[in-house]
Structures are given as C-alpha cells and as structure tokens.
Design a protein around this motif. Structure first.
Motif, PDB file in Angstrom:
ATOM      1  N   GLY A  15       0.682  -1.316  -0.248  1.00  0.00           N
ATOM      2  CA  GLY A  15      -0.129  -0.327  -0.054  1.00  0.00           C
ATOM      3  C   GLY A  15       0.949   1.456  -0.035  1.00  0.00           C
ATOM      4  N   GLY A  16       1.860   1.029   0.272  1.00  0.00           N
ATOM      5  CA  GLY A  16       2.987   2.430   0.230  1.00  0.00           C
ATOM      6  C   GLY A  16       3.391   2.350  -0.991  1.00  0.00           C
ATOM      7  N   SER A  17       4.311   3.463  -1.152  1.00  0.00           N
ATOM      8  CA  SER A  17       4.600   4.334  -2.082  1.00  0.00           C
ATOM      9  C   SER A  17       6.752   4.312  -2.227  1.00  0.00           C
ATOM     10  N   LEU A  18       6.943   4.579  -3.706  1.00  0.00           N
ATOM     11  CA  LEU A  18       8.319   4.564  -3.474  1.00  0.00           C
ATOM     12  C   LEU A  18       9.015   5.023  -4.702  1.00  0.00           C
ATOM     13  N   ARG A  19      10.082   5.616  -5.363  1.00  0.00           N
ATOM     14  CA  ARG A  19       9.694   6.922  -6.261  1.00  0.00           C
ATOM     15  C   ARG A  19      11.757   6.401  -6.456  1.00  0.00           C
ATOM     16  N   LEU A  20      11.297   5.529  -8.011  1.00  0.00           N
ATOM     17  CA  LEU A  20      13.139   5.418  -7.802  1.00  0.00           C
ATOM     18  C   LEU A  20      13.240   6.777  -9.080  1.00  0.00           C
ATOM     19  N   SER A  21      14.611   7.000  -9.116  1.00  0.00           N
ATOM     20  CA  SER A  21      15.140   7.539 -10.029  1.00  0.00           C
ATOM     21  C   SER A  21      16.383   7.058 -11.154  1.00  0.00           C
ATOM     22  N   CYS A  22      16.867   7.251 -11.965  1.00  0.00           N
ATOM     23  CA  CYS A  22      17.915   6.516 -12.765  1.00  0.00           C
ATOM     24  C   CYS A  22      18.235   7.606 -13.425  1.00  0.00           C
ATOM     25  N   ALA A  23      19.841   8.502 -13.052  1.00  0.00           N
ATOM     26  CA  ALA A  23      20.923   8.884 -13.367  1.00  0.00           C
ATOM     27  C   ALA A  23      21.209   9.065 -14.484  1.00  0.00           C
ATOM     28  N   GLY A  66      -1.806   2.906 -13.857  1.00  0.00           N
ATOM     29  CA  GLY A  66      -2.941   3.392 -12.840  1.00  0.00           C
ATOM     30  C   GLY A  66      -2.303   3.369 -11.318  1.00  0.00           C
ATOM     31  N   ARG A  67      -1.258   3.067 -10.935  1.00  0.00           N
ATOM     32  CA  ARG A  67       0.019   3.061  -9.918  1.00  0.00           C
ATOM     33  C   ARG A  67       0.871   3.119  -9.921  1.00  0.00           C
ATOM     34  N   PHE A  68       1.704   3.520 -11.516  1.00  0.00           N
ATOM     35  CA  PHE A  68       3.250   3.805 -11.650  1.00  0.00           C
ATOM     36  C   PHE A  68       3.078   4.853 -12.743  1.00  0.00           C
ATOM     37  N   THR A  69       4.182   6.062 -12.227  1.00  0.00           N
ATOM     38  CA  THR A  69       3.959   6.586 -13.837  1.00  0.00           C
ATOM     39  C   THR A  69       5.635   7.516 -13.937  1.00  0.00           C
ATOM     40  N   ILE A  70       6.346   7.080 -15.052  1.00  0.00           N
ATOM     41  CA  ILE A  70       7.379   7.146 -15.416  1.00  0.00           C
ATOM     42  C   ILE A  70       7.354   8.484 -16.011  1.00  0.00           C
ATOM     43  N   SER A  71       8.333   9.852 -15.621  1.00  0.00           N
ATOM     44  CA  SER A  71       8.696  10.733 -15.541  1.00  0.00           C
ATOM     45  C   SER A  71      10.303  11.647 -16.017  1.00  0.00           C
ATOM     46  N   ARG A  72      10.439  11.916 -16.661  1.00  0.00           N
ATOM     47  CA  ARG A  72      12.111  12.406 -16.781  1.00  0.00           C
ATOM     48  C   ARG A  72      12.228  13.683 -16.417  1.00  0.00           C
ATOM     49  N   ASN A  84       2.850   3.873  -6.437  1.00  0.00           N
ATOM     50  CA  ASN A  84       1.937   4.399  -6.240  1.00  0.00           C
ATOM     51  C   ASN A  84       1.194   2.108  -5.240  1.00  0.00           C
ATOM     52  N   SER A  85       0.585   2.400  -4.736  1.00  0.00           N
ATOM     53  CA  SER A  85      -0.321   1.574  -3.896  1.00  0.00           C
ATOM     54  C   SER A  85       0.768  -0.071  -4.617  1.00  0.00           C
ATOM     55  N   LEU A  86       1.929  -0.220  -3.806  1.00  0.00           N
ATOM     56  CA  LEU A  86       2.496  -1.225  -3.907  1.00  0.00           C
ATOM     57  C   LEU A  86       2.087  -2.741  -3.480  1.00  0.00           C
ATOM     58  N   THR A  87       2.101  -3.805  -4.075  1.00  0.00           N
ATOM     59  CA  THR A  87       1.705  -5.064  -3.629  1.00  0.00           C
ATOM     60  C   THR A  87       2.967  -6.029  -3.359  1.00  0.00           C
ATOM     61  N   PRO A  88       3.172  -6.637  -2.822  1.00  0.00           N
ATOM     62  CA  PRO A  88       4.565  -7.750  -3.113  1.00  0.00           C
ATOM     63  C   PRO A  88       4.641  -8.475  -4.245  1.00  0.00           C
ATOM     64  N   GLU A  89       3.605  -8.639  -5.137  1.00  0.00           N
ATOM     65  CA  GLU A  89       3.721  -8.552  -6.502  1.00  0.00           C
ATOM     66  C   GLU A  89       5.206  -7.828  -7.182  1.00  0.00           C
ATOM     67  N   ASP A  90       4.935  -7.245  -6.182  1.00  0.00           N
ATOM     68  CA  ASP A  90       5.580  -5.678  -7.111  1.00  0.00           C
ATOM     69  C   ASP A  90       7.556  -5.952  -7.173  1.00  0.00           C
ATOM     70  N   THR A  91       7.461  -6.998  -6.032  1.00  0.00           N
ATOM     71  CA  THR A  91       9.116  -6.727  -5.070  1.00  0.00           C
ATOM     72  C   THR A  91       9.833  -7.515  -6.400  1.00  0.00           C
ATOM     73  N   ALA A  92      10.844  -6.888  -6.646  1.00  0.00           N
ATOM     74  CA  ALA A  92      11.803  -7.536  -7.831  1.00  0.00           C
ATOM     75  C   ALA A  92      12.355  -6.232  -8.164  1.00  0.00           C
ATOM     76  N   VAL A 118      13.616  -3.845  -5.340  1.00  0.00           N
ATOM     77  CA  VAL A 118      12.488  -2.516  -4.389  1.00  0.00           C
ATOM     78  C   VAL A 118      11.596  -4.014  -3.787  1.00  0.00           C
ATOM     79  N   THR A 119      11.788  -3.515  -2.107  1.00  0.00           N
ATOM     80  CA  THR A 119      11.146  -5.059  -1.688  1.00  0.00           C
ATOM     81  C   THR A 119       9.537  -4.585  -0.761  1.00  0.00           C
ATOM     82  N   VAL A 120       8.499  -5.438  -1.063  1.00  0.00           N
ATOM     83  CA  VAL A 120       6.932  -5.126  -0.841  1.00  0.00           C
ATOM     84  C   VAL A 120       6.896  -6.266   0.764  1.00  0.00           C
ATOM     85  N   SER A 121       6.566  -5.638   1.461  1.00  0.00           N
ATOM     86  CA  SER A 121       6.136  -6.878   2.468  1.00  0.00           C
ATOM     87  C   SER A 121       4.797  -6.194   2.546  1.00  0.00           C
ATOM     88  N   SER A 122       4.213  -8.203   3.115  1.00  0.00           N
ATOM     89  CA  SER A 122       2.765  -7.070   3.049  1.00  0.00           C
ATOM     90  C   SER A 122       2.243  -7.710   4.608  1.00  0.00           C
TER      91      SER A 122
END
Length: 122
Positions: A15-23, A66-72, A84-92, A118-122
């Motif tokens: 249910g939480g959120s993370l923002r990844l960056s790539c430089a 609907g849950r993830f957004t890419i931007s640059r 957003n709205s992360l689930t354990p299935e997003d772990t990777a 990224v690790t999403v705990s239940s």
C-alpha cells in the motif's frame, strides 16, 4: 555510451509508495527514450514503463497501469518511476534502460543500469 545509475529502491509495506530515480551520463540524454523493467527471482525481466525523449509519450505494462508513473527531467538527465499502491507482487530488481526509440521490449534497449531492489512486505 550511456551510463545509467538507479537509486531509490528499498523496503516498503504493501500500500505504500516509492520513487525510483535513474541518473544518466555520457551521450546526450534527451536523444534517448528511457524505460523501466523489473525482474523477480526466477522470472523473466518484464517491461514496466517507458517514456519518449520529450516526455510527451509513455507506455505502461498492464500490471502497473494506474499505479506507476514514469517521468523525466532532461535538464537533470534523470528519469523517475513513481510507484504507488505497491503490493508484494511488485517485489523485484528494477532496471533503467535507454533506447533510440520508445519501446516495450528488452531487445530494443541498448544501455542498462545495474538495478535497484524493491521489496514490498505484506
């Protein structure tokens, strides 16, 4: 050559959120479309999202729409993935990649980062 370095991964509750960056560094960042892929243990590396050189066009994998957004930000040579709205299935392990054109398949990407967990705990 384009060098890509991901950051922002970590452990988050469902249910939480993370923002990844790539430089990016090396050749002109704005010449490239950027994509995010992910790979869970024992699974294929799957497409997550992609954005064209200007940021005006995007693609998303069905499982993240609907849950993830890419931007640059071409001024900062950085691409982001807001999750957003992360689930354990997003772990990777999440990988950033650069391509000459907007694409959804791994083979169309020429440069890859080292990945961020990224690790999403239940």
């Amino acid at each position: 050559q384009v060098q890509l370095v991901e950051s922002g991964g970590g452990l988050v509750q469902a249910g939480g959120s993370l923002r990844l960056s790539c430089a990016a560094s090396g050749r002109t960042f704005s010449n490239y479309a950027l994509g995010w892929f992910r790979q869970a243990p024992g699974k294929e590396r799957d497409f997550v999202a992609a954005i064209n050189w200007s940021g005006g066009s995007t693609y998303y994998g069905d499982s993240v729409k609907g849950r993830f957004t890419i931007s640059r930000d071409n001024a900062k040579n950085t691409v982001y993935l807001q999750m957003n709205s992360l689930t354990p299935e997003d772990t990777a392990v999440y990988y950033c990649a650069a391509s000459r054109g907007l694409a959804k398949t791994r083979g169309q990407y020429d440069y890859w980062g080292q990945g961020t967990q990224v690790t999403v705990s239940s």
